[in-house]
Write an enzyme that holds these catalytic residues in place. Structure first.
Site: not given
Ligand SMILES: NC(=O)c1ccc[n+]([C@@H]2O[C@H](COP(=O)([O-])OP(=O)(O)OC[C@H]3O[C@@H](n4cnc5c(N)ncnc54)[C@H](O)[C@@H]3O)[C@@H](O)[C@H]2O)c1
Length: 293
Positions: A142, A192
């Protein structure tokens, strides 16, 4: 044992895909960039060229490095073009059914020993891995936006990811000059899980009329020393991506504190997705961004 990565496939040439292609080519890897849209591929190559030039003007890289990096990238609309890659990173839209179809189609042509990774911001790596023929060679890699600038990459193992895949991915990311944070496979991982509820709360603050766009962004920039206000940041990430991540948190953790703000839903329904469509919490069509509320 960790394998050697030479050729990297990148699926999706949007803001993340072109950034990943950029840093992988600068790291000396051969890159094959794939998208369903020829126009997107063309503009991705132009963006990469522009961003490399910006790095030259900041004296971060040489003209020679730019030329070498560009020569290492090829673009294709066909997934078959990725068949001999050692590592393929999927970074198409944040929709599970789209990603699952990509993995099904990809795995039917990709060499069996290759590693498959997803740059998903929030979707379960274990579940995505299960839609492939190689859950043990599947991993979450990511990257953060903008990829050439941000130092961090999160690495996420699915339940079946084997040690060799983890070590090979770690070595690849390190070669790109990035730092690694290892996250367990839970909705939205680390960055996130913390960042998106803050952005969603900023949108609720706007929705409930506590402050307007300018006040909310100024408050967090000047009052909390954030380099960007949360609404500016939402536009930068893409409001569709923000909404998808909140939906994954809401469904995955079954906690009402993650419910997406109705105003975020409305902006996405309007197609006001932030910078990429020139309108979101700000309107970017003029000389300077104008708040839309
Ligand atoms: N935007 C961010 O800040 C950010 C940060 C980290 C991770 N991500 C993740 O990266 C992924 C991509 O996000 P983005 O911001 O680059 O989105 P984007 O909308 O800029 O780009 C997505 C690209 O995928 C392409 N695409 C769609 N379907 C495809 C298919 N079947 N095959 C090949 N290409 C296809 C689209 O044409 C588009 O070019 C998402 O999973 C997102 O969650 C985004």
């Amino acid at each position: 044992m960790a394998a050697v990565i030479k050729k990297v496939g990148v699926i999706g040439s949007g803001q993340m895909g072109n950034g990943i292609a950029h840093v992988a080519a600068l790291g000396g890897f051969e890159v094959v960039l794939n998208d369903v849209s020829a126009d997107r591929l063309k503009s991705a190559m132009a963006t990469i060229n522009g961003n490399l030039s910006r790095q030259i003007s900041k004296k971060l890289i040489s003209e020679d490095a730019r030329k070498k990096a560009l020569a290492l990238i090829t673009a294709t609309e066909k997934l078959e073009g990725l068949a001999d890659c050692d590592l393929v990173i999927e970074t198409a839209v944040e929709k599970e059914e789209v990603k699952r179809k990509i993995f099904r189609d990809l795995c039917s042509t990709l060499k069996p020993e290759a590693i498959v990774a997803s740059n998903t911001s929030s979707i379960s790596i274990t579940r995505l891995a299960a839609s492939t023929d190689r859950p043990e060679r599947f991993i979450g890699i990511h990257f953060m936006n903008p990829v050439p600038v941000m130092e961090l990459v999160e690495l996420i193992r699915g339940i079946a990811t084997d040690d060799a895949t983890f070590e090979t991915s770690k070595a690849f990311v390190t070669k790109l000059g990035k730092q690694i944070a290892v996250s367990e496979d839970f909705p939205a991982f680390i960055v996130n899980r913390i960042l998106l509820p803050m952005i969603n709360e900023a949108i609720y603050t706007l929705y409930e009329g506590v402050g307007n766009v300018e006040a909310i962004d100024a408050a967090m920039k000047l009052g909390a020393h954030h380099p960007m206000g949360p609404l500016e940041l939402a536009d930068f990430i893409g409001l569709d991506t923000c909404l998808s991540i909140m939906q994954v948190l809401h469904e995955g953790l079954a906690d009402s504190k993650y419910r997406p703000c109705p105003l975020l839903v409305k902006y996405v329904e309007a197609g006001w997705l932030g910078r990429k469509t020139q309108r979101g919490f700000y309107d970017y069509r003029g000389d300077k961004p104008i708040p839309t509320r």
